[in-house]
Design a protein around this motif. Structure first.
Motif, PDB file in Angstrom:
ATOM      1  N   ALA A 176      -4.968   7.378  -2.108  1.00  0.00           N
ATOM      2  CA  ALA A 176      -5.324   6.725  -0.851  1.00  0.00           C
ATOM      3  C   ALA A 176      -6.268   5.558  -1.091  1.00  0.00           C
ATOM      4  CB  ALA A 176      -5.970   7.749   0.093  1.00  0.00           C
ATOM      5  N   VAL A 177      -7.272   5.772  -1.959  1.00  0.00           N
ATOM      6  CA  VAL A 177      -8.217   4.692  -2.246  1.00  0.00           C
ATOM      7  C   VAL A 177      -7.499   3.521  -2.915  1.00  0.00           C
ATOM      8  CG1 VAL A 177     -10.240   4.089  -3.621  1.00  0.00           C
ATOM      9  CG2 VAL A 177     -10.221   6.196  -2.315  1.00  0.00           C
ATOM     10  N   ALA A 212      -4.367   2.738  -2.559  1.00  0.00           N
ATOM     11  CA  ALA A 212      -3.533   2.063  -1.562  1.00  0.00           C
ATOM     12  C   ALA A 212      -4.361   1.122  -0.708  1.00  0.00           C
ATOM     13  CB  ALA A 212      -2.830   3.105  -0.687  1.00  0.00           C
ATOM     14  N   VAL A 213      -5.555   1.578  -0.298  1.00  0.00           N
ATOM     15  CA  VAL A 213      -6.396   0.736   0.561  1.00  0.00           C
ATOM     16  C   VAL A 213      -6.899  -0.480  -0.217  1.00  0.00           C
ATOM     17  CG1 VAL A 213      -8.564   0.700   1.833  1.00  0.00           C
ATOM     18  CG2 VAL A 213      -7.009   2.604   2.105  1.00  0.00           C
ATOM     19  N   LEU A 221      -4.105  -2.904  -0.455  1.00  0.00           N
ATOM     20  CA  LEU A 221      -3.929  -3.524   0.866  1.00  0.00           C
ATOM     21  C   LEU A 221      -4.896  -4.673   1.070  1.00  0.00           C
ATOM     22  CD1 LEU A 221      -2.749  -3.189   3.764  1.00  0.00           C
ATOM     23  CD2 LEU A 221      -4.607  -1.642   4.198  1.00  0.00           C
ATOM     24  N   HIS A 222      -6.161  -4.454   0.699  1.00  0.00           N
ATOM     25  CA  HIS A 222      -7.151  -5.504   0.916  1.00  0.00           C
ATOM     26  C   HIS A 222      -6.972  -6.650  -0.058  1.00  0.00           C
ATOM     27  CE1 HIS A 222      -9.073  -2.410   3.377  1.00  0.00           C
ATOM     28  NE2 HIS A 222      -9.509  -3.440   4.048  1.00  0.00           N
ATOM     29  N   PHE A 279       0.557   3.926  -2.916  1.00  0.00           N
ATOM     30  CA  PHE A 279       0.165   5.310  -2.644  1.00  0.00           C
ATOM     31  C   PHE A 279       1.085   6.294  -3.361  1.00  0.00           C
ATOM     32  CE2 PHE A 279       0.333   9.178  -0.075  1.00  0.00           C
ATOM     33  CZ  PHE A 279      -1.004   9.490  -0.017  1.00  0.00           C
ATOM     34  N   PRO A 323       0.806  -1.229   0.000  1.00  0.00           N
ATOM     35  CA  PRO A 323       0.000   0.000   0.000  1.00  0.00           C
ATOM     36  C   PRO A 323       0.832   1.268   0.000  1.00  0.00           C
ATOM     37  CG  PRO A 323      -0.230  -1.172   2.076  1.00  0.00           C
ATOM     38  CD  PRO A 323       0.505  -2.072   1.171  1.00  0.00           C
ATOM     39  N   VAL A 324       1.962   1.260   0.715  1.00  0.00           N
ATOM     40  CA  VAL A 324       2.809   2.463   0.736  1.00  0.00           C
ATOM     41  C   VAL A 324       3.359   2.739  -0.662  1.00  0.00           C
ATOM     42  CG1 VAL A 324       4.854   3.487   1.760  1.00  0.00           C
ATOM     43  CG2 VAL A 324       3.380   2.054   3.150  1.00  0.00           C
TER      44      VAL A 324
END
Lengths: 101, 158
Positions: free
Chosen positions: A68-69, A71-72, A75-76, A44, A40-41
C-alpha cells in the motif's frame, strides 16, 4: 465551426492545426491520467506478489502495508510528474484562441 | 458461553465489511464532488482559454487520487476479512475505524479540492500567476486525505 467569410481553404488549415494541437494535448493528458490511475494499482499487486515471493517469512499484514505504501508513493510520483509537465511543458504556446461562436 | 465464542461472534465481520464499504463509498463521494465542482470551473474557463486545459485538469486528477486512497484501504480490509470463527470483534472494530477514517477524510478533502479547483481554474484563466498558489492549496487539501490514509494504515496494523 462555420466560416462566415467564405475563406474555406484557410479556415480548414487553421482548423486542422487546432485539431492536431488538441490531439497532441489529449494524448499527453490521456497518458498521464492513465499513468496515475493504473500505476498505483499495478504497483500494489506487483509489489504484493513479488514481496510475498521473495521474502516469504514476512507476514501478510506487513506485505500488505508495504504494498500500500509503495502504491501511494508511486501515485504521488506520477502526480508530481504530471504537475511538472503541466507547469513547465504545457505553456510553450501562450497565444490565446478566439472564442468559437 | 465460552470465551472463544464471545470473542468471535457471528456479527464480527459485519464491522469489517462496513469498514471496507465506507472506505470506498465516502472516498468516492468526495472524489465525485471534487471532480464535478472543478469540472464546472474547467468547462467555464475553457471557453475562453482552451490552451490551459493541461494545467486545469490538475484538480480533477487530485480528486481522483482521493478515490485511490479509499480503494487501497478497502482492498487492504477486504483482504483481511475472514470467517467469523477466526475473526475477532476487536479486528472488526479496527477495520471499521480504518475505513471510516479514510472515508470521511477523503470526503472532506474532496469537498476542499472541488471548491478550490473551481475557483482556482477560473482565477488562473485571468491571472496565470495564480497557478502556483492554486497548486499549493490543492496539495494542502490533498494531504487531508493522506492523513486519513496514514491513520487507516496505522489502525490496520494493530
Amino acid at each position: 465551426m462555420a466560416n462566415k467569410k467564405g475563406n474555406n481553404a484557410g479556415g480548414r488549415t487553421q482548423q486542422q492545426i487546432n485539431d492536431s494541437k488538441d490531439y497532441s494535448a489529449f494524448k499527453v493528458v490521456f497518458f498521464y491520467c492513465s499513468l496515475i490511475v493504473f500505476l498505483p494499482v499495478a504497483t500494489f499487486f506487483l509489489l504484493k506478489s513479488t514481496v510475498l515471493e521473495r521474502f516469504f517469512t514476512m507476514s501478510e499484514v506487513t506485505t500488505n502495508i508495504y504494498s500500500a505504501v509503495g502504491a501511494v508513493v508511486a501515485l504521488h510520483l506520477a502526480l508530481g510528474l504530471y504537475i511538472y509537465k503541466a507547469y513547465f511543458g504545457g505553456s510553450q504556446h501562450t497565444e490565446s484562441y478566439k472564442k468559437i461562436d | 458461553m465460552s470465551d472463544a465464542q464471545s470473542d468471535n461472534p457471528i456479527y464480527g465481520p459485519f464491522f469489517g465489511v462496513m469498514g471496507a464499504a465506507s472506505a470506498i463509498i465516502f472516498s468516492a463521494l468526495g472524489a465525485a464532488y471534487g471532480t464535478a465542482k472543478s469540472g464546472t470551473g474547467i468547462a467555464a474557463m475553457s471557453v475562453m482559454r482552451p490552451e490551459l486545459i493541461m494545467k486545469s485538469i490538475i484538480p480533477v486528477v487530485m480528486a481522483g487520487i482521493i478515490a485511490i486512497y479509499g480503494l487501497v484501504v478497502a482492498v487492504l480490509i477486504a483482504g483481511a476479512l475472514e470467517e467469523p470463527s477466526s475473526y475477532t470483534l476487536y479486528k472488526g472494530f479496527i477495520h471499521l475505524g480504518a475505513g471510516l477514517s479514510v472515508g470521511f477524510s477523503g470526503l472532506a478533502a474532496g469537498f476542499a479540492i472541488g471548491i478550490v479547483g473551481d475557483a482556482g481554474v477560473r482565477g488562473t484563466a485571468q491571472q496565470p500567476r495564480l497557478f502556483v498558489g492554486m497548486i499549493l492549496i490543492l496539495i494542502f487539501a490533498e494531504v487531508l486525505g493522506l492523513y486519513g490514509l496514514i491513520v487507516a494504515i496505522y489502525l490496520y496494523t494493530k
